[in-house]
Design an enzyme around this catalytic site. Structure first.
Site, short mmCIF file in Angstrom:
data_model
loop_
_atom_site.label_atom_id
_atom_site.label_comp_id
_atom_site.label_asym_id
_atom_site.label_seq_id
_atom_site.Cartn_x
_atom_site.Cartn_y
_atom_site.Cartn_z
N TYR A 150 0.82 -1.31 0.44
CA TYR A 150 -0.20 -0.19 -0.13
C TYR A 150 0.95 1.43 -0.04
CZ TYR A 150 1.29 -0.04 4.92
OH TYR A 150 1.73 -0.41 6.75
N ARG A 160 4.64 0.69 0.76
CA ARG A 160 5.04 0.02 1.64
C ARG A 160 5.16 -2.00 1.17
NH1 ARG A 160 5.72 -0.31 6.81
NH2 ARG A 160 7.60 -1.16 5.97
N HIS A 163 3.31 -6.72 4.67
CA HIS A 163 5.02 -6.86 6.18
C HIS A 163 3.90 -7.78 6.51
CE1 HIS A 163 3.60 -2.80 6.02
NE2 HIS A 163 2.83 -3.27 7.06
#
Lengths: 256, 230
Positions: A150, A160, A163
Protein backbone atom coordinates in the site's frame (compact mmCIF):
# COMPACT_ATOMS: atom_id res chain seq x y z
CA UNK A 1 25.74 -24.45 24.07
CA UNK A 2 26.64 -26.34 27.19
CA UNK A 3 25.57 -24.73 30.42
CA UNK A 4 21.99 -23.78 30.96
CA UNK A 5 21.60 -20.16 31.91
CA UNK A 6 20.81 -19.39 35.53
CA UNK A 7 17.21 -18.27 35.79
CA UNK A 8 18.28 -14.84 36.97
CA UNK A 9 21.10 -14.49 34.47
CA UNK A 10 21.59 -11.11 32.91
CA UNK A 11 21.34 -10.51 29.21
CA UNK A 12 24.17 -9.60 26.90
CA UNK A 13 24.60 -5.94 26.20
CA UNK A 14 22.43 -4.93 23.26
CA UNK A 15 24.46 -4.68 20.07
CA UNK A 16 23.15 -1.38 18.77
CA UNK A 17 24.65 -2.11 15.35
CA UNK A 18 21.90 -4.70 14.90
CA UNK A 19 19.20 -2.00 14.97
CA UNK A 20 18.29 1.19 13.17
CA UNK A 21 19.31 4.42 14.87
CA UNK A 22 16.47 6.51 16.33
CA UNK A 23 16.98 9.42 13.95
CA UNK A 24 16.49 8.40 10.31
CA UNK A 25 15.44 11.39 8.16
CA UNK A 26 14.49 9.20 5.19
CA UNK A 27 11.67 7.95 7.44
CA UNK A 28 10.33 11.41 8.15
CA UNK A 29 8.20 10.69 11.18
CA UNK A 30 11.32 9.67 13.11
CA UNK A 31 12.74 13.20 12.95
CA UNK A 32 10.69 14.64 15.85
CA UNK A 33 10.22 11.35 17.69
CA UNK A 34 13.86 10.40 18.21
CA UNK A 35 15.66 11.22 21.45
CA UNK A 36 18.57 13.58 20.94
CA UNK A 37 20.38 12.77 24.18
CA UNK A 38 22.41 9.65 24.84
CA UNK A 39 20.59 6.74 26.43
CA UNK A 40 21.71 5.99 30.00
CA UNK A 41 23.23 2.50 30.10
CA UNK A 42 22.10 0.22 32.91
CA UNK A 43 23.54 -2.99 34.25
CA UNK A 44 20.69 -5.39 34.77
CA UNK A 45 18.65 -5.73 37.93
CA UNK A 46 15.56 -7.81 38.58
CA UNK A 47 13.61 -5.10 36.76
CA UNK A 48 15.37 -5.93 33.50
CA UNK A 49 15.75 -9.73 33.70
CA UNK A 50 12.14 -10.52 34.59
CA UNK A 51 9.10 -10.21 32.32
CA UNK A 52 5.41 -11.13 32.27
CA UNK A 53 4.60 -14.82 32.03
CA UNK A 54 1.66 -15.68 29.78
CA UNK A 55 -0.59 -18.73 30.06
CA UNK A 56 -2.06 -20.69 27.17
CA UNK A 57 -5.58 -20.34 28.57
CA UNK A 58 -5.38 -16.58 28.16
CA UNK A 59 -5.49 -17.05 24.40
CA UNK A 60 -8.44 -18.29 22.37
CA UNK A 61 -8.37 -21.35 20.09
CA UNK A 62 -8.59 -19.23 16.92
CA UNK A 63 -6.18 -16.53 18.02
CA UNK A 64 -3.49 -17.85 15.66
CA UNK A 65 -5.84 -18.41 12.72
CA UNK A 66 -6.32 -15.08 10.95
CA UNK A 67 -8.29 -16.79 8.20
CA UNK A 68 -11.02 -17.79 10.63
CA UNK A 69 -10.74 -15.51 13.66
CA UNK A 70 -12.80 -12.70 12.12
CA UNK A 71 -14.73 -14.63 9.45
CA UNK A 72 -18.38 -13.51 9.52
CA UNK A 73 -20.26 -14.87 6.52
CA UNK A 74 -17.45 -16.39 4.47
CA UNK A 75 -13.70 -16.61 4.07
CA UNK A 76 -11.40 -13.61 3.63
CA UNK A 77 -10.19 -12.82 0.11
CA UNK A 78 -6.56 -13.31 -0.86
CA UNK A 79 -3.68 -15.76 -0.93
CA UNK A 80 -3.84 -18.27 1.88
CA UNK A 81 -0.50 -18.68 3.65
CA UNK A 82 1.03 -20.29 6.71
CA UNK A 83 3.81 -18.43 8.50
CA UNK A 84 5.99 -20.37 10.90
CA UNK A 85 9.40 -20.34 12.52
CA UNK A 86 11.42 -20.39 15.70
CA UNK A 87 12.20 -17.83 18.35
CA UNK A 88 15.74 -18.36 19.60
CA UNK A 89 18.09 -16.29 21.69
CA UNK A 90 21.48 -15.11 20.48
CA UNK A 91 23.15 -18.32 21.67
CA UNK A 92 20.69 -20.48 19.77
CA UNK A 93 18.59 -21.53 22.74
CA UNK A 94 14.84 -21.77 22.15
CA UNK A 95 12.77 -19.04 23.79
CA UNK A 96 9.86 -21.00 25.19
CA UNK A 97 6.42 -19.62 25.97
CA UNK A 98 7.21 -16.34 24.21
CA UNK A 99 4.14 -14.29 23.33
CA UNK A 100 4.14 -13.59 19.58
CA UNK A 101 1.56 -11.04 18.43
CA UNK A 102 1.08 -10.25 14.74
CA UNK A 103 -0.97 -7.73 12.78
CA UNK A 104 -1.32 -6.75 9.15
CA UNK A 105 -3.49 -5.23 6.43
CA UNK A 106 -5.70 -7.34 4.20
CA UNK A 107 -5.03 -8.49 0.64
CA UNK A 108 -6.03 -5.02 -0.67
CA UNK A 109 -3.51 -3.23 1.49
CA UNK A 110 -6.20 -1.89 3.84
CA UNK A 111 -6.00 -2.05 7.62
CA UNK A 112 -9.04 -2.61 9.79
CA UNK A 113 -8.32 0.57 11.72
CA UNK A 114 -10.37 3.70 12.18
CA UNK A 115 -7.43 5.87 11.08
CA UNK A 116 -6.71 4.05 7.81
CA UNK A 117 -8.31 5.99 4.91
CA UNK A 118 -6.75 4.06 2.01
CA UNK A 119 -9.09 3.37 -0.93
CA UNK A 120 -8.31 -0.35 -0.84
CA UNK A 121 -11.45 -2.20 0.28
CA UNK A 122 -12.01 -3.57 3.75
CA UNK A 123 -12.69 -7.29 3.84
CA UNK A 124 -15.71 -8.05 6.05
CA UNK A 125 -14.21 -11.43 6.91
CA UNK A 126 -10.71 -10.31 7.84
CA UNK A 127 -9.61 -8.67 11.10
CA UNK A 128 -5.86 -8.76 10.66
CA UNK A 129 -4.43 -9.75 14.01
CA UNK A 130 -3.39 -12.89 15.80
CA UNK A 131 -1.28 -14.15 18.67
CA UNK A 132 0.28 -17.32 20.00
CA UNK A 133 2.83 -18.70 22.45
CA UNK A 134 5.97 -20.52 21.33
CA UNK A 135 6.26 -24.19 22.28
CA UNK A 136 9.08 -26.08 24.02
CA UNK A 137 11.28 -25.64 20.97
CA UNK A 138 10.53 -21.95 20.52
CA UNK A 139 8.32 -22.82 17.55
CA UNK A 140 5.30 -20.81 16.45
CA UNK A 141 2.89 -21.01 13.50
CA UNK A 142 -0.15 -19.15 12.27
CA UNK A 143 -2.36 -19.05 9.23
CA UNK A 144 -3.36 -15.88 7.41
CA UNK A 145 -3.97 -14.08 4.11
CA UNK A 146 -0.94 -12.59 2.43
CA UNK A 147 -1.10 -8.82 3.03
CA UNK A 148 -1.04 -6.45 0.07
CA UNK A 149 1.34 -3.53 -0.51
CA UNK A 150 0.00 0.00 0.00
CA UNK A 151 1.06 3.63 -0.49
CA UNK A 152 1.82 5.88 2.46
CA UNK A 153 2.65 9.53 3.04
CA UNK A 154 6.37 9.90 3.38
CA UNK A 155 7.51 10.95 -0.05
CA UNK A 156 4.67 11.19 -2.57
CA UNK A 157 5.23 7.78 -4.15
CA UNK A 158 6.46 5.67 -1.25
CA UNK A 159 4.91 2.20 -0.97
CA UNK A 160 5.19 -0.31 1.79
CA UNK A 161 6.17 -3.79 0.65
CA UNK A 162 3.81 -6.49 1.89
CA UNK A 163 4.63 -7.02 5.56
CA UNK A 164 3.36 -8.43 8.83
CA UNK A 165 4.05 -6.64 12.12
CA UNK A 166 5.41 -8.64 15.05
CA UNK A 167 5.64 -7.95 18.78
CA UNK A 168 7.52 -10.56 20.81
CA UNK A 169 7.71 -10.87 24.59
CA UNK A 170 10.36 -13.29 25.87
CA UNK A 171 11.83 -14.25 29.28
CA UNK A 172 13.18 -10.83 30.17
CA UNK A 173 11.86 -7.30 29.83
CA UNK A 174 14.94 -6.30 27.82
CA UNK A 175 14.12 -8.93 25.17
CA UNK A 176 10.92 -7.10 24.21
CA UNK A 177 11.04 -6.59 20.46
CA UNK A 178 8.77 -5.07 17.87
CA UNK A 179 9.54 -5.58 14.20
CA UNK A 180 8.13 -6.31 10.74
CA UNK A 181 8.40 -9.35 8.50
CA UNK A 182 8.67 -9.05 4.72
CA UNK A 183 8.25 -11.56 1.89
CA UNK A 184 11.03 -12.98 -0.25
CA UNK A 185 10.96 -11.64 -3.81
CA UNK A 186 8.88 -8.51 -3.18
CA UNK A 187 10.21 -5.82 -5.58
CA UNK A 188 9.18 -3.03 -3.16
CA UNK A 189 11.69 -4.19 -0.56
CA UNK A 190 14.53 -2.33 -2.24
CA UNK A 191 12.92 1.11 -1.99
CA UNK A 192 11.12 0.97 1.36
CA UNK A 193 12.28 3.82 3.63
CA UNK A 194 11.18 1.93 6.74
CA UNK A 195 12.97 -1.30 5.93
CA UNK A 196 15.82 0.89 4.66
CA UNK A 197 16.58 2.15 8.16
CA UNK A 198 17.77 -1.33 9.15
CA UNK A 199 21.53 -1.01 9.63
CA UNK A 200 22.91 -3.57 7.16
CA UNK A 201 22.01 -5.95 4.37
CA UNK A 202 22.47 -8.80 6.81
CA UNK A 203 19.89 -7.31 9.16
CA UNK A 204 17.49 -6.60 6.29
CA UNK A 205 17.80 -10.23 5.15
CA UNK A 206 16.90 -11.26 8.67
CA UNK A 207 13.51 -9.53 8.27
CA UNK A 208 12.60 -11.30 5.02
CA UNK A 209 10.63 -14.52 5.29
CA UNK A 210 11.56 -17.24 2.82
CA UNK A 211 9.05 -19.29 0.91
CA UNK A 212 9.13 -22.73 2.51
CA UNK A 213 7.90 -25.35 0.05
CA UNK A 214 8.37 -28.10 2.63
CA UNK A 215 5.60 -26.60 4.72
CA UNK A 216 3.07 -25.94 1.97
CA UNK A 217 -0.37 -27.30 2.75
CA UNK A 218 -1.10 -29.26 -0.41
CA UNK A 219 -4.02 -27.96 -2.50
CA UNK A 220 -4.56 -25.27 0.18
CA UNK A 221 -1.83 -22.82 1.25
CA UNK A 222 1.73 -21.75 0.62
CA UNK A 223 4.08 -21.31 3.57
CA UNK A 224 6.74 -18.85 4.70
CA UNK A 225 9.45 -19.37 7.28
CA UNK A 226 10.45 -16.54 9.61
CA UNK A 227 12.86 -17.05 12.50
CA UNK A 228 13.43 -14.47 15.21
CA UNK A 229 16.46 -13.91 17.42
CA UNK A 230 16.02 -12.28 20.82
CA UNK A 231 18.68 -11.08 23.27
CA UNK A 232 20.78 -13.85 24.81
CA UNK A 233 21.75 -14.42 28.42
CA UNK A 234 25.36 -13.78 29.29
CA UNK A 235 27.61 -15.69 31.65
CA UNK A 236 28.23 -13.94 34.96
CA UNK A 237 31.40 -15.65 36.17
CA UNK A 238 33.24 -14.18 39.15
CA UNK A 239 30.56 -11.49 39.43
CA UNK A 240 27.81 -10.61 41.80
CA UNK A 241 24.46 -11.62 40.52
CA UNK A 242 21.48 -9.33 40.19
CA UNK A 243 20.26 -10.23 43.66
CA UNK A 244 22.00 -11.15 46.87
CA UNK A 245 25.56 -10.61 48.01
CA UNK A 246 27.48 -7.46 48.73
CA UNK A 247 29.51 -5.23 46.50
CA UNK A 248 32.93 -6.81 46.35
CA UNK A 249 34.02 -5.89 42.87
CA UNK A 250 36.20 -2.83 42.56
CA UNK A 251 34.76 -1.72 39.27
CA UNK A 252 35.71 1.53 37.69
CA UNK A 253 32.23 2.93 37.80
CA UNK A 254 32.75 6.46 36.61
CA UNK A 255 32.08 7.79 33.17
CA UNK A 256 35.16 8.48 31.08
CA UNK B 1 16.74 -19.52 6.89
CA UNK B 2 15.99 -15.93 7.64
CA UNK B 3 16.99 -14.57 10.99
CA UNK B 4 19.77 -17.07 11.55
CA UNK B 5 22.65 -15.12 10.09
CA UNK B 6 25.58 -15.92 12.28
CA UNK B 7 27.74 -13.18 13.60
CA UNK B 8 31.18 -14.45 14.53
CA UNK B 9 33.04 -12.90 17.36
CA UNK B 10 36.76 -13.05 17.75
CA UNK B 11 39.74 -12.21 15.64
CA UNK B 12 39.84 -12.42 11.90
CA UNK B 13 42.68 -12.70 9.39
CA UNK B 14 46.16 -13.71 10.53
CA UNK B 15 45.29 -13.45 14.24
CA UNK B 16 42.31 -15.77 14.09
CA UNK B 17 42.42 -19.12 15.82
CA UNK B 18 43.16 -22.06 13.50
CA UNK B 19 39.90 -23.08 11.88
CA UNK B 20 38.23 -19.83 12.92
CA UNK B 21 36.49 -18.90 16.11
CA UNK B 22 34.00 -21.39 17.47
CA UNK B 23 32.21 -18.68 19.42
CA UNK B 24 29.00 -17.99 17.59
CA UNK B 25 26.66 -15.29 18.74
CA UNK B 26 23.74 -14.49 16.51
CA UNK B 27 22.58 -10.99 15.88
CA UNK B 28 19.33 -9.94 17.47
CA UNK B 29 16.57 -9.51 14.87
CA UNK B 30 16.43 -5.85 13.84
CA UNK B 31 13.75 -3.69 15.41
CA UNK B 32 11.22 -1.93 13.17
CA UNK B 33 8.67 0.74 14.00
CA UNK B 34 5.32 -0.28 15.49
CA UNK B 35 3.69 1.91 12.85
CA UNK B 36 0.44 3.89 13.05
CA UNK B 37 -1.79 0.81 13.21
CA UNK B 38 -0.17 -0.88 16.19
CA UNK B 39 -3.60 -0.95 17.85
CA UNK B 40 -4.84 -3.64 15.47
CA UNK B 41 -2.47 -6.18 16.91
CA UNK B 42 -2.03 -5.03 20.47
CA UNK B 43 -5.24 -3.14 21.31
CA UNK B 44 -7.83 -4.03 18.65
CA UNK B 45 -10.68 -2.27 20.43
CA UNK B 46 -8.88 1.03 20.02
CA UNK B 47 -8.49 0.24 16.31
CA UNK B 48 -12.27 -0.07 16.27
CA UNK B 49 -13.15 -3.76 16.41
CA UNK B 50 -13.65 -6.71 18.70
CA UNK B 51 -11.83 -9.95 17.95
CA UNK B 52 -10.25 -11.61 21.01
CA UNK B 53 -12.20 -12.90 23.97
CA UNK B 54 -9.46 -11.73 26.29
CA UNK B 55 -7.82 -8.38 25.52
CA UNK B 56 -4.64 -7.29 27.24
CA UNK B 57 -5.18 -3.84 28.63
CA UNK B 58 -4.38 -1.00 31.00
CA UNK B 59 -6.07 -2.31 34.17
CA UNK B 60 -3.56 -4.38 36.14
CA UNK B 61 -5.67 -4.87 39.23
CA UNK B 62 -8.65 -6.98 40.23
CA UNK B 63 -10.64 -6.48 43.46
CA UNK B 64 -8.46 -9.07 45.20
CA UNK B 65 -5.12 -7.46 44.34
CA UNK B 66 -3.13 -6.40 47.40
CA UNK B 67 -1.69 -2.90 47.56
CA UNK B 68 -2.45 0.79 47.25
CA UNK B 69 -4.56 1.56 44.19
CA UNK B 70 -3.03 4.18 41.95
CA UNK B 71 -3.65 5.56 38.48
CA UNK B 72 -0.78 6.74 36.32
CA UNK B 73 -1.78 9.05 33.52
CA UNK B 74 -0.02 11.37 31.16
CA UNK B 75 0.71 12.38 27.64
CA UNK B 76 3.58 11.92 25.20
CA UNK B 77 5.15 14.87 23.38
CA UNK B 78 7.37 15.06 20.31
CA UNK B 79 10.36 17.37 19.81
CA UNK B 80 8.23 20.49 19.20
CA UNK B 81 5.72 19.85 21.94
CA UNK B 82 2.99 18.17 19.88
CA UNK B 83 0.79 15.78 21.85
CA UNK B 84 1.11 12.35 20.24
CA UNK B 85 -2.08 10.34 19.87
CA UNK B 86 -0.75 7.12 18.36
CA UNK B 87 1.61 5.88 21.07
CA UNK B 88 1.51 2.51 22.84
CA UNK B 89 3.06 2.13 26.28
CA UNK B 90 3.64 -1.08 28.19
CA UNK B 91 4.54 -1.27 31.86
CA UNK B 92 6.11 -4.00 33.98
CA UNK B 93 6.30 -3.75 37.75
CA UNK B 94 6.72 -5.58 41.03
CA UNK B 95 3.77 -6.20 43.34
CA UNK B 96 2.97 -4.29 46.51
CA UNK B 97 5.70 -6.12 48.43
CA UNK B 98 8.28 -5.45 45.77
CA UNK B 99 8.37 -8.85 44.10
CA UNK B 100 8.11 -9.60 40.39
CA UNK B 101 5.81 -12.39 39.25
CA UNK B 102 8.64 -14.21 37.48
CA UNK B 103 10.75 -17.24 38.47
CA UNK B 104 14.00 -15.25 38.45
CA UNK B 105 12.80 -13.18 41.41
CA UNK B 106 13.76 -15.15 44.55
CA UNK B 107 13.95 -12.25 46.99
CA UNK B 108 13.60 -13.56 50.52
CA UNK B 109 10.59 -12.65 52.63
CA UNK B 110 8.39 -11.32 49.82
CA UNK B 111 5.34 -13.22 48.65
CA UNK B 112 3.72 -13.40 45.26
CA UNK B 113 0.23 -12.00 44.79
CA UNK B 114 -1.83 -14.46 42.72
CA UNK B 115 -4.05 -11.56 41.67
CA UNK B 116 -1.31 -9.40 40.22
CA UNK B 117 0.86 -10.07 37.19
CA UNK B 118 2.32 -6.58 37.00
CA UNK B 119 2.08 -6.07 33.27
CA UNK B 120 -0.20 -3.90 31.16
CA UNK B 121 -0.45 -1.87 28.00
CA UNK B 122 -2.18 1.41 27.23
CA UNK B 123 -2.60 3.60 24.17
CA UNK B 124 -2.74 7.36 24.08
CA UNK B 125 -6.30 8.47 23.30
CA UNK B 126 -6.99 9.53 19.71
CA UNK B 127 -8.71 12.72 20.96
CA UNK B 128 -7.03 13.81 24.17
CA UNK B 129 -3.65 12.10 23.85
CA UNK B 130 -3.99 10.86 27.43
CA UNK B 131 -2.96 7.36 28.47
CA UNK B 132 -3.57 5.80 31.85
CA UNK B 133 -2.92 2.65 33.84
CA UNK B 134 -4.88 1.48 36.87
CA UNK B 135 -2.46 -0.45 39.02
CA UNK B 136 -0.98 -0.59 42.50
CA UNK B 137 2.04 1.15 43.85
CA UNK B 138 4.94 -1.32 43.71
CA UNK B 139 7.14 -2.03 46.68
CA UNK B 140 10.89 -1.46 46.62
CA UNK B 141 12.95 -4.13 44.85
CA UNK B 142 16.44 -5.26 45.72
CA UNK B 143 18.91 -3.93 43.18
CA UNK B 144 22.39 -4.99 42.21
CA UNK B 145 24.84 -5.68 45.00
CA UNK B 146 22.13 -5.53 47.63
CA UNK B 147 21.31 -1.87 47.05
CA UNK B 148 17.58 -1.22 47.28
CA UNK B 149 15.88 0.40 44.32
CA UNK B 150 13.14 2.91 45.07
CA UNK B 151 9.63 1.84 44.04
CA UNK B 152 9.39 2.13 40.27
CA UNK B 153 7.58 0.88 37.19
CA UNK B 154 9.38 -0.04 33.98
CA UNK B 155 7.91 1.45 30.83
CA UNK B 156 8.42 0.68 27.13
CA UNK B 157 7.22 3.12 24.49
CA UNK B 158 6.56 2.37 20.83
CA UNK B 159 4.85 4.31 18.04
CA UNK B 160 5.02 5.34 14.44
CA UNK B 161 8.38 7.07 13.96
CA UNK B 162 10.07 5.23 16.83
CA UNK B 163 12.49 2.78 15.23
CA UNK B 164 13.33 0.90 18.41
CA UNK B 165 11.24 0.79 21.59
CA UNK B 166 12.23 3.32 24.26
CA UNK B 167 12.80 2.14 27.83
CA UNK B 168 12.29 4.35 30.83
CA UNK B 169 11.29 4.09 34.50
CA UNK B 170 8.47 5.72 36.43
CA UNK B 171 9.36 6.70 40.01
CA UNK B 172 7.04 8.42 42.49
CA UNK B 173 7.13 12.00 43.82
CA UNK B 174 6.09 10.92 47.33
CA UNK B 175 9.15 8.66 47.61
CA UNK B 176 11.72 11.46 47.65
CA UNK B 177 13.94 9.87 50.30
CA UNK B 178 14.04 6.50 48.52
CA UNK B 179 14.54 8.19 45.15
CA UNK B 180 17.53 10.12 46.51
CA UNK B 181 19.26 6.79 47.27
CA UNK B 182 18.13 4.92 44.17
CA UNK B 183 21.13 3.42 42.36
CA UNK B 184 19.63 3.98 38.90
CA UNK B 185 18.55 7.59 39.43
CA UNK B 186 21.99 8.31 40.82
CA UNK B 187 23.63 7.03 37.63
CA UNK B 188 22.21 10.03 35.79
CA UNK B 189 25.00 12.55 36.10
CA UNK B 190 22.79 15.46 34.96
CA UNK B 191 20.76 16.00 38.10
CA UNK B 192 18.32 18.29 36.28
CA UNK B 193 17.27 15.34 34.12
CA UNK B 194 16.36 13.04 37.02
CA UNK B 195 12.97 14.70 37.53
CA UNK B 196 11.86 13.42 34.11
CA UNK B 197 11.54 9.96 35.71
CA UNK B 198 9.33 11.04 38.60
CA UNK B 199 5.54 10.80 38.39
CA UNK B 200 3.89 13.65 40.29
CA UNK B 201 1.23 12.68 42.82
CA UNK B 202 -1.79 14.94 42.28
CA UNK B 203 -4.69 15.72 44.58
CA UNK B 204 -7.09 14.06 42.17
CA UNK B 205 -8.64 10.62 42.50
CA UNK B 206 -9.72 8.31 39.70
CA UNK B 207 -13.40 7.36 39.44
CA UNK B 208 -12.44 4.25 41.40
CA UNK B 209 -10.87 6.33 44.17
CA UNK B 210 -7.22 5.71 43.28
CA UNK B 211 -4.60 8.41 43.75
CA UNK B 212 -3.65 9.86 40.37
CA UNK B 213 -0.01 10.34 39.40
CA UNK B 214 0.95 12.37 36.36
CA UNK B 215 3.76 11.08 34.14
CA UNK B 216 4.38 12.90 30.86
CA UNK B 217 6.96 11.61 28.41
CA UNK B 218 8.99 13.91 26.17
CA UNK B 219 10.62 12.04 23.32
CA UNK B 220 12.94 14.88 22.32
CA UNK B 221 13.86 18.48 23.08
CA UNK B 222 13.53 20.49 26.27
CA UNK B 223 13.21 18.22 29.33
CA UNK B 224 13.68 15.13 27.17
CA UNK B 225 12.76 12.09 29.25
CA UNK B 226 15.67 9.94 30.35
CA UNK B 227 15.65 6.75 28.30
CA UNK B 228 17.76 3.76 29.18
CA UNK B 229 19.96 1.46 27.14
CA UNK B 230 19.16 -1.77 28.89
Amino acid sequence: MGRDPQPDAEFMMRDTTSHPPAYTPQYKTSVLRSPRLALISLQHSLSEVTAPVFRAEELGPKDNDLILNYAKDGLPVGERIVVHGYVHDQLGRPVRNALVEVWQCNASGRYRHKKDQYIGALDPNFGGCGRMLTDENGYYAYRTIKPGPYPWRNRVNDWRPAHIHYAISGDGWVQRLITQMYFEGDPLIRSCPILGVAPSEEQIRGLIALQDISAFVQLDSRAYRFDIVLRGHRATLFENRVQGGSDTTAAKGGAQ
Amino acid sequence: MSGTEQHRHGLEGPYAAPGGSSLVVRRETASQTAGPYVHIGLAPQQAGFDIFENDFGNVLVSPETRGERIRIEGRVFDGIGTVLKDVLIEIWQANGEGRYAHPADRQAGKSLDPHFRGWGRACTDFESGLYFFDTIKPGAVEGRNGRTMAPHINAWIVARGINIGLNTRIYFSDEAAANAKDPVINLIEWESRRKTLVAERTDRKSEGGAAVYRFDIRLQGEDETVFFDV
